[in-house]
Motif scaffolding. Sequence first.
Motif, mmCIF file in Angstrom:
data_model
loop_
_atom_site.group_PDB
_atom_site.id
_atom_site.type_symbol
_atom_site.label_atom_id
_atom_site.label_comp_id
_atom_site.label_asym_id
_atom_site.label_seq_id
_atom_site.Cartn_x
_atom_site.Cartn_y
_atom_site.Cartn_z
ATOM 1 N N LEU A 57 9.656 18.360 -11.102
ATOM 2 C CA LEU A 57 10.670 16.846 -10.584
ATOM 3 C C LEU A 57 10.582 17.191 -8.632
ATOM 4 O O LEU A 57 10.198 15.602 -8.546
ATOM 5 N N VAL A 58 10.989 18.235 -8.412
ATOM 6 C CA VAL A 58 11.013 18.257 -6.821
ATOM 7 C C VAL A 58 9.891 17.794 -6.584
ATOM 8 O O VAL A 58 9.302 16.929 -5.150
ATOM 9 N N LYS A 59 9.029 18.360 -6.276
ATOM 10 C CA LYS A 59 7.620 18.132 -6.077
ATOM 11 C C LYS A 59 7.043 16.955 -6.315
ATOM 12 O O LYS A 59 6.344 16.104 -5.396
ATOM 13 N N GLY A 60 7.468 16.512 -7.427
ATOM 14 C CA GLY A 60 7.250 14.443 -7.117
ATOM 15 C C GLY A 60 7.971 13.733 -6.450
ATOM 16 O O GLY A 60 7.217 13.176 -5.936
ATOM 17 N N GLY A 61 9.772 14.004 -6.218
ATOM 18 C CA GLY A 61 10.230 13.659 -5.938
ATOM 19 C C GLY A 61 9.473 13.759 -3.912
ATOM 20 O O GLY A 61 9.830 12.433 -2.574
ATOM 21 N N MET A 62 9.750 14.661 -3.375
ATOM 22 C CA MET A 62 8.335 14.918 -2.487
ATOM 23 C C MET A 62 8.015 14.322 -1.929
ATOM 24 O O MET A 62 7.252 14.280 -0.960
ATOM 25 N N GLY A 63 6.359 14.638 -2.706
ATOM 26 C CA GLY A 63 5.718 13.491 -2.996
ATOM 27 C C GLY A 63 5.539 12.232 -2.295
ATOM 28 O O GLY A 63 4.960 11.489 -2.222
ATOM 29 N N ALA A 101 0.693 -1.347 -0.239
ATOM 30 C CA ALA A 101 0.258 -0.113 0.293
ATOM 31 C C ALA A 101 1.003 1.247 -0.181
ATOM 32 O O ALA A 101 0.803 2.268 -0.971
ATOM 33 N N ILE A 102 1.897 1.471 0.570
ATOM 34 C CA ILE A 102 2.280 2.343 0.947
ATOM 35 C C ILE A 102 3.107 2.699 -0.516
ATOM 36 O O ILE A 102 3.774 3.570 -0.750
ATOM 37 N N GLN A 103 4.008 1.646 -1.375
ATOM 38 C CA GLN A 103 4.989 1.805 -2.358
ATOM 39 C C GLN A 103 3.817 2.407 -3.839
ATOM 40 O O GLN A 103 3.999 2.819 -4.505
ATOM 41 N N ALA A 104 3.172 2.031 -3.364
ATOM 42 C CA ALA A 104 1.358 1.745 -4.696
ATOM 43 C C ALA A 104 0.758 3.006 -4.275
ATOM 44 O O ALA A 104 1.432 4.232 -5.737
ATOM 45 N N THR A 105 0.733 3.825 -3.222
ATOM 46 C CA THR A 105 0.760 5.395 -2.125
ATOM 47 C C THR A 105 1.648 6.223 -3.152
ATOM 48 O O THR A 105 1.215 7.196 -3.986
ATOM 49 N N ALA A 106 2.907 6.022 -2.848
ATOM 50 C CA ALA A 106 3.962 6.534 -2.971
ATOM 51 C C ALA A 106 3.907 7.587 -4.599
ATOM 52 O O ALA A 106 4.238 8.297 -4.504
ATOM 53 N N ALA A 107 4.511 5.959 -5.123
ATOM 54 C CA ALA A 107 4.109 6.491 -6.825
ATOM 55 C C ALA A 107 2.934 7.404 -7.505
ATOM 56 O O ALA A 107 3.043 7.900 -8.061
ATOM 57 N N GLN A 108 1.835 6.622 -6.554
ATOM 58 C CA GLN A 108 0.691 7.306 -7.643
ATOM 59 C C GLN A 108 0.692 9.124 -6.877
ATOM 60 O O GLN A 108 1.090 9.988 -7.767
ATOM 61 N N LEU A 114 2.927 16.057 -12.705
ATOM 62 C CA LEU A 114 1.481 15.738 -13.605
ATOM 63 C C LEU A 114 0.467 17.486 -13.410
ATOM 64 O O LEU A 114 0.327 17.620 -14.227
ATOM 65 N N VAL A 115 1.025 18.042 -11.985
ATOM 66 C CA VAL A 115 -0.223 18.423 -11.686
ATOM 67 C C VAL A 115 0.910 20.333 -11.446
ATOM 68 O O VAL A 115 1.728 19.843 -10.735
ATOM 69 N N PHE A 116 0.668 20.659 -12.793
ATOM 70 C CA PHE A 116 1.353 21.814 -13.084
ATOM 71 C C PHE A 116 0.467 23.357 -11.935
ATOM 72 O O PHE A 116 1.501 24.620 -11.943
ATOM 73 N N ILE A 117 -0.362 23.196 -11.397
ATOM 74 C CA ILE A 117 -1.354 24.397 -10.518
ATOM 75 C C ILE A 117 -0.897 24.834 -9.344
ATOM 76 O O ILE A 117 -0.963 23.336 -8.693
ATOM 77 N N PRO A 118 -0.130 25.233 -8.759
ATOM 78 C CA PRO A 118 0.892 25.487 -7.596
ATOM 79 C C PRO A 118 -0.518 25.190 -6.816
ATOM 80 O O PRO A 118 -1.271 25.710 -7.190
ATOM 81 N N GLY A 119 -0.643 24.283 -5.576
ATOM 82 C CA GLY A 119 -1.244 24.062 -4.718
ATOM 83 C C GLY A 119 -2.799 22.657 -4.844
ATOM 84 O O GLY A 119 -2.476 22.109 -4.003
ATOM 85 N N ALA A 120 -2.371 22.570 -5.870
ATOM 86 C CA ALA A 120 -3.267 21.900 -6.770
ATOM 87 C C ALA A 120 -2.869 19.906 -6.049
ATOM 88 O O ALA A 120 -4.572 19.562 -6.745
ATOM 89 N N ASP A 121 -1.792 19.460 -6.340
ATOM 90 C CA ASP A 121 -1.558 18.012 -5.912
ATOM 91 C C ASP A 121 -2.132 18.278 -4.376
ATOM 92 O O ASP A 121 -2.308 17.052 -4.197
ATOM 93 N N ALA A 171 3.564 10.759 -6.365
ATOM 94 C CA ALA A 171 5.002 10.904 -6.919
ATOM 95 C C ALA A 171 4.772 11.315 -8.647
ATOM 96 O O ALA A 171 5.468 12.082 -9.092
ATOM 97 N N GLY A 172 3.752 10.879 -9.029
ATOM 98 C CA GLY A 172 2.755 11.043 -10.516
ATOM 99 C C GLY A 172 1.834 12.366 -10.307
ATOM 100 O O GLY A 172 2.961 12.813 -11.228
ATOM 101 N N VAL A 173 1.506 12.434 -9.427
ATOM 102 C CA VAL A 173 0.701 14.200 -9.547
ATOM 103 C C VAL A 173 1.948 14.305 -9.132
ATOM 104 O O VAL A 173 1.006 16.032 -9.152
#
Length: 227
Positions: free
Chosen positions: A187-193, A108-115, A122-129, A117-119
């Motif tokens: 990319l930073v957002k993906g890594g932090m997510g 569950a952790i790995q699947a959610t973390a991957a999700q 892919l989400v470019f609007i600040p704060g929308a992720d 990271a993708g969010v």
Amino acid sequence: MQDTDLVVMAAGQTEDTGRIAATIRDASVPVLVIAEHGNKVMQSAEAAGYPLPSDALISLPAGQPMNEQIKGSLADKIGSWIIDHDREKRLAFSLAYPFVRRPLAKDAIQATAAQNAGVGVLVFIPGADMPVMTVNQVKMVLQIAAAYGEPLSKDRIKEIIPTIAGAFVCRGISRKIVSFVPAVGFLVKGGMGYLGTVAIGEAALTYFEQGGDIAGFAGVVSQAGGA
């Protein structure tokens, strides 16, 4: 075999291992072989005309006593194999067999973390992720709680979710800042997510593994979020 979900068999170095496993697979039942000298067992099965799939064998350290470390590693591997091969009933397996709980929580952790990271990517609007990541993280915590047998009625979930979600939002506000970093911000957002979700998931896993309940975890996360 009609009512059999899975088969886990301990095997010696015999030519019959591959044949027996193949017979079980022919009945559309996944089978896992556990044996010492795994390479030799694989070679013997192949030579007999019944090759074992690479993911259908766990090789034990040959000649070593079954100490706690080996037992724990074996339990994790068997649990991981079970949830990979019967995803429909994996929660039921975790409730019946405690050694399946950690692998299910890790999944569950790995699947959610991957999700997440993708969010973040892919989400470019600040704060929308943030709302999407938070919902995913709350769902992950509930999945981990369920894996450890925590009863989660609809009323209980409604009571707990706002507390956890609010805390996660507080802890994730800093992610919004990187939305303004040119070029590499996504990319930073993906890594932090990814890393943030893993950290929350691991904390939940440890908490429930030590016997904590969902209400206690919500309180701990709420205090951390307000800090």
